[in-house]
Design a protein around this motif. Structure first.
Motif: not given
Length: 248
Positions: A21-24, A188-192
């Motif tokens: 869901r969450h990409v950095a 923000l959603p947890p980082l994946d």
């Protein structure tokens, strides 16, 4: 890679699957990209802006919920003043040029870091962009500006200490959730997944707390060359990894 071909990361409706869901992204390699082409560093940063545009578009189409970009670290102030000025100018130019497209594409904009320490004109421009996009409910794009993870943790600890001193919180009740609620990324959603371009294999003071159980992917691709195919390839690697979070 064709965006229409069957892919383990893209569902038929264009929504990302596989749990990401969450990409950095640590956007690294602008200078090396320019050097390879015998161009000034500014040319690399300009090409990097185009990669930002491509990646945001792709992330929205793939169906990611959140994309966080390491745009300017607290350590970047150590670069030559002319380069820092160029980076600030490019940020302002990007906002002016892309705000309409971001709005049309239902993108939300968030900011983390000590960005309010930038010059007043740029701060106001950032605030106006966030306000304009605040009613959107699509992809959350977060820009890490004047950001350092150690500084973020220090600020969170200070908040907790001040609240404890004021009697608003019992120190015995402080847990991971209490800390996370006071981080810049609290909403923000947890980082994946964390992606770093250019071949470097370190986090460079980026989302250290949030990355505790995130998957890490280091690619040789220089940031100006990053595109939808590169993002999909990274997500395919993510899908194939087994995330146990300390369990068996």
């Amino acid at each position: 890679m064709s965006t229409q071909a069957a892919s383990p990361v893209v569902a038929s409706g264009g929504v990302a699957v596989g749990g990401a869901r969450h990409v950095a992204i640590i956007m690294d390699g602008n200078g090396r990209w320019a050097k390879k082409r015998f161009l000034p560093r500014l040319a690399g940063h300009r090409a990097g802006i185009e990669a930002v545009r491509r990646t945001i578009t792709a992330a929205g189409e793939i169906g990611l919920q959140a994309l966080t970009l390491y745009a300017f670290s607290s350590e970047n102030w150590r670069r030559p003043a002319t380069e820092v000025s160029d980076l600030m100018g490019l940020l302002g130019h990007y906002l002016r040029r892309e705000i309409d497209a971001l709005d049309r594409n239902n993108v939300q904009l968030r900011l983390i870091g000590e960005w309010r320490k930038f010059e007043a004109d740029l701060v106001n421009q950032l605030l106006e962009a966030c306000e304009r996009l605040s009613k959107n409910d699509g992809l959350i794009v977060t820009l890490a500006l004047n950001y350092g993870a150690q500084d973020e943790l220090v600020r969170a600890m200070r908040k907790l200490a001040e609240e404890a001193r004021a009697g608003a919180i019992d120190p015995e009740t402080i847990d991971t959730q209490a800390i996370e609620a006071r981080l810049d990324t609290a909403d923000l959603p947890p980082l994946d997944l964390v992606i770093r371009t250019s071949g470097e294999s370190r986090l460079s003071n980026f989302l250290l707390w949030q990355a505790a159980y995130a998957e890490l992917l280091f690619t040789e691709t220089l940031w100006p060359d990053f595109d939808r195919a590169a993002l999909e390839s990274a997500l395919e690697c993510f899908v194939q990894r087994e995330r146990r979070f300390g369990g068996l």
